[in-house]
Design a protein around this motif. Sequence first.
Motif, PDB file in Angstrom:
ATOM      1  N   LEU A  43       0.826  -1.211   0.000  1.00  0.00           N
ATOM      2  CA  LEU A  43       0.000   0.000   0.000  1.00  0.00           C
ATOM      3  C   LEU A  43       0.857   1.257   0.000  1.00  0.00           C
ATOM      4  O   LEU A  43       0.423   2.314  -0.437  1.00  0.00           O
ATOM      5  N   PRO A  71       3.113  -2.673  -6.291  1.00  0.00           N
ATOM      6  CA  PRO A  71       1.728  -2.381  -6.698  1.00  0.00           C
ATOM      7  C   PRO A  71       1.123  -3.418  -7.640  1.00  0.00           C
ATOM      8  O   PRO A  71      -0.093  -3.434  -7.836  1.00  0.00           O
ATOM      9  N   ASP A  72       1.963  -4.265  -8.214  1.00  0.00           N
ATOM     10  CA  ASP A  72       1.425  -5.275  -9.133  1.00  0.00           C
ATOM     11  C   ASP A  72       1.402  -6.683  -8.523  1.00  0.00           C
ATOM     12  O   ASP A  72       1.272  -7.664  -9.253  1.00  0.00           O
ATOM     13  N   HIS A  92      -0.800  -8.223  -6.898  1.00  0.00           N
ATOM     14  CA  HIS A  92      -2.156  -8.558  -6.439  1.00  0.00           C
ATOM     15  C   HIS A  92      -2.386 -10.059  -6.305  1.00  0.00           C
ATOM     16  O   HIS A  92      -3.204 -10.484  -5.504  1.00  0.00           O
ATOM     17  N   ARG A  93      -1.644 -10.857  -7.097  1.00  0.00           N
ATOM     18  CA  ARG A  93      -1.870 -12.306  -7.014  1.00  0.00           C
ATOM     19  C   ARG A  93      -1.508 -12.849  -5.633  1.00  0.00           C
ATOM     20  O   ARG A  93      -2.059 -13.838  -5.180  1.00  0.00           O
ATOM     21  N   PHE A 127      -2.304 -11.652  -2.957  1.00  0.00           N
ATOM     22  CA  PHE A 127      -3.361 -11.425  -1.986  1.00  0.00           C
ATOM     23  C   PHE A 127      -4.404 -12.534  -1.935  1.00  0.00           C
ATOM     24  O   PHE A 127      -5.323 -12.461  -1.124  1.00  0.00           O
ATOM     25  N   PHE A 144     -16.500   2.491   5.037  1.00  0.00           N
ATOM     26  CA  PHE A 144     -17.505   2.271   4.004  1.00  0.00           C
ATOM     27  C   PHE A 144     -18.847   2.618   4.651  1.00  0.00           C
ATOM     28  O   PHE A 144     -19.711   1.781   4.814  1.00  0.00           O
ATOM     29  N   LEU A 178     -15.854  -7.147  -1.022  1.00  0.00           N
ATOM     30  CA  LEU A 178     -14.453  -7.588  -0.992  1.00  0.00           C
ATOM     31  C   LEU A 178     -14.317  -9.033  -1.484  1.00  0.00           C
ATOM     32  O   LEU A 178     -13.324  -9.375  -2.140  1.00  0.00           O
ATOM     33  N   PHE A 231     -13.976  -9.175  -5.090  1.00  0.00           N
ATOM     34  CA  PHE A 231     -12.621  -8.863  -5.548  1.00  0.00           C
ATOM     35  C   PHE A 231     -11.747 -10.113  -5.545  1.00  0.00           C
ATOM     36  O   PHE A 231     -10.662 -10.111  -6.134  1.00  0.00           O
ATOM     37  N   LEU A 278      -9.433  -2.567  -0.882  1.00  0.00           N
ATOM     38  CA  LEU A 278      -9.602  -3.051  -2.258  1.00  0.00           C
ATOM     39  C   LEU A 278      -8.266  -3.438  -2.879  1.00  0.00           C
ATOM     40  O   LEU A 278      -8.182  -4.404  -3.644  1.00  0.00           O
ATOM     41  N   TYR A 279      -7.215  -2.671  -2.557  1.00  0.00           N
ATOM     42  CA  TYR A 279      -5.906  -2.939  -3.147  1.00  0.00           C
ATOM     43  C   TYR A 279      -5.187  -4.121  -2.485  1.00  0.00           C
ATOM     44  O   TYR A 279      -4.096  -4.473  -2.903  1.00  0.00           O
ATOM     45  N   ALA A 283      -6.927  -8.702  -7.082  1.00  0.00           N
ATOM     46  CA  ALA A 283      -7.420  -8.060  -8.312  1.00  0.00           C
ATOM     47  C   ALA A 283      -6.466  -6.915  -8.633  1.00  0.00           C
ATOM     48  O   ALA A 283      -6.026  -6.210  -7.721  1.00  0.00           O
ATOM     49  N   PRO A 284      -6.145  -6.726  -9.910  1.00  0.00           N
ATOM     50  CA  PRO A 284      -5.202  -5.646 -10.254  1.00  0.00           C
ATOM     51  C   PRO A 284      -5.774  -4.278  -9.914  1.00  0.00           C
ATOM     52  O   PRO A 284      -6.994  -4.113  -9.800  1.00  0.00           O
ATOM     53  N   ARG A 285      -4.871  -3.315  -9.768  1.00  0.00           N
ATOM     54  CA  ARG A 285      -5.307  -1.998  -9.312  1.00  0.00           C
ATOM     55  C   ARG A 285      -6.190  -1.275 -10.312  1.00  0.00           C
ATOM     56  O   ARG A 285      -6.889  -0.326  -9.952  1.00  0.00           O
ATOM     57  N   PRO A 332     -10.632  -1.805  -9.694  1.00  0.00           N
ATOM     58  CA  PRO A 332     -11.568  -0.908  -8.999  1.00  0.00           C
ATOM     59  C   PRO A 332     -11.750   0.428  -9.721  1.00  0.00           C
ATOM     60  O   PRO A 332     -12.850   0.983  -9.713  1.00  0.00           O
ATOM     61  N   ARG A 391      -0.832   2.967  -9.299  1.00  0.00           N
ATOM     62  CA  ARG A 391       0.342   2.155  -8.948  1.00  0.00           C
ATOM     63  C   ARG A 391       1.331   2.964  -8.115  1.00  0.00           C
ATOM     64  O   ARG A 391       2.072   2.417  -7.321  1.00  0.00           O
TER      65      ARG A 391
END
Lengths: 309, 256
Positions: free
Chosen positions: A53, A70-71, A73-74, A76, A89, A101, A104, B87-88, B92-94, B97, B251
């Motif tokens: 983050l 930042p890339d 995501h896999r 997670f 929220f 969520l 996602f 969400l990040y 799922a890629p950024r 969303p 990113r």
Amino acid sequence: MSVPAIRCDGLSRWYGEVQGLSGLSLTIEGGVVGLLGPNGSGKSTFMKLLTGLIRPSRGYVEVFGRRVGPDSHRLFSRIGYSPGEDVHFEGERAIDFLALLARFGGDAPAAAVRRGHQAMEKVGLPEKAEVRLNAMSKGMRQRVKVAQALLFEPELLLLDEPLNGMDPISRRATMRLVREHGERGGTVVFASHVLHEVEAVTSHVVLLHHGRLLAEGRLGEIRELVDRRPRRLRVDCDDPRLVAATLLDEELACGTRFEGDARLELETRTLAPLLARIEELGAAGRIHGLDLEDEGLEGIFDLLVGGDG
Amino acid sequence: MSAVAALRSFTLRRRLTGVGLLPSLAIALVPSGIAVILAWRGGGAPLDDYLRLMAPLCLSFVLPFVAMFMTLPILGELYEKGAMGYLYTRPAPRWAPLLGLFQGAFLAALPVLLVATLTPALVLMAWAPGPAVLADWFPMVGGVFATLAVGAMVDTAICVLLGAWSRRSIIWALLVLVVWGSVVGNLPGSLRDTSPHRYLVALLRQWTGIGEGVEVRALPPDPDPPSVAASLAVLAGITVACLFLSWRAARRRDIL
């Protein structure tokens, strides 16, 4: 050779002039690890770096052997993260938040709702699924945060101050959940500024202070580390000056202070040999009483922070 | 993709229900208010009034503000309060969303823009001295709405980029959508060629016939107006570029 759950090297992060984390090098193989430190010690910064983050100013962090960025995501699909910040929220029902969520994670709408209900059951709030988040107490929202981290039964759980605002029953339930996750072979990083919370879930701790690694290891190892640092104890004796001179000569004490005619305060870096010698002096009738307080986790933490702070 | 659809539904629900709808609806009703005043004063040709006043007003004023009100509050909520962190930290890629948010905000803008175009037409028709000829009105209303829909796509994408890129997205959005868009895009001169507004005006002229039979002071003449195809290509290109840059910005942006 198994890949450690978390590995970082020289991990640093500045917020402008403010240092959030400085040169942290650490390997966490697995199990439940307590991340301890006062507010502003860098716990949340470390968590955010672990999840990509925020980006490191220097150094790197790997989770399951893969660099975090930042890339990533896999990654997670294997990580559950409960941030320190409150759930923002507002107006959403807990189940809508969890279902959002879950989607996602690739779930279809109906499956996402089912998964959300299961997560609410795990944290003991099945009857609150339809309640809006802003109508919940802080403790309940904390449990919803833990629930969202558990949605996909992750291998690695990152919990940033998860017990804040929880009532005692919820705390116990959450701590049990953390222990069980560790017992099932998962890894948990449990950040807290309250030592007894961490003591209740693990004996493996990482201590952070001012963004730096203060100590890391088993609680016993940290106690040994503490034992090498000055500790204070008091003895009752007939001739405090003679006892002080003896212990100073034998380099078992590094400082003394007299409290009246029959009491002596000693400072030592070699606690175990000193205690053995006090026992001998006691047997010889020169020392009548010993007052050594077990400093406990809070004491250990204060001592480490005080020593390096 | 599930994540895109999830955030599209989330954004649609958040923007079209509750108080989130009120600011954009208030903006959308401004042309209707003016239409009531025109109708009350009487005289003039209602269809000409609609094209002369309502269409430029919708394009230059209603569109940018509706796009802002539909997009920026959600992005602000997600970024400034740290909610984006939830969400990040999902598989799922950024861009997912952001794309979902773009789709949701765009779709949410459409009914509001329909109110902005249709309601003043109905008001003017109702107060028209003779019977309204629907065959004359509806192609005009349809043309204005179609232009606004294309504009909503572009402006929403610009807002997504600004919201993902900057903490001061409202100020930037005012500068980009209102100053660079509506103001620069309506001024004669070479600078106008850089504004997406020029291409929206070209679409408006082509799809409603404004300029052929009606003099519109709010829309200055364009000696070399782009064709519909060229305008659509430019506007679609801006949309895609903004969404790509949004992903790049996402990113790089820290979630504090």
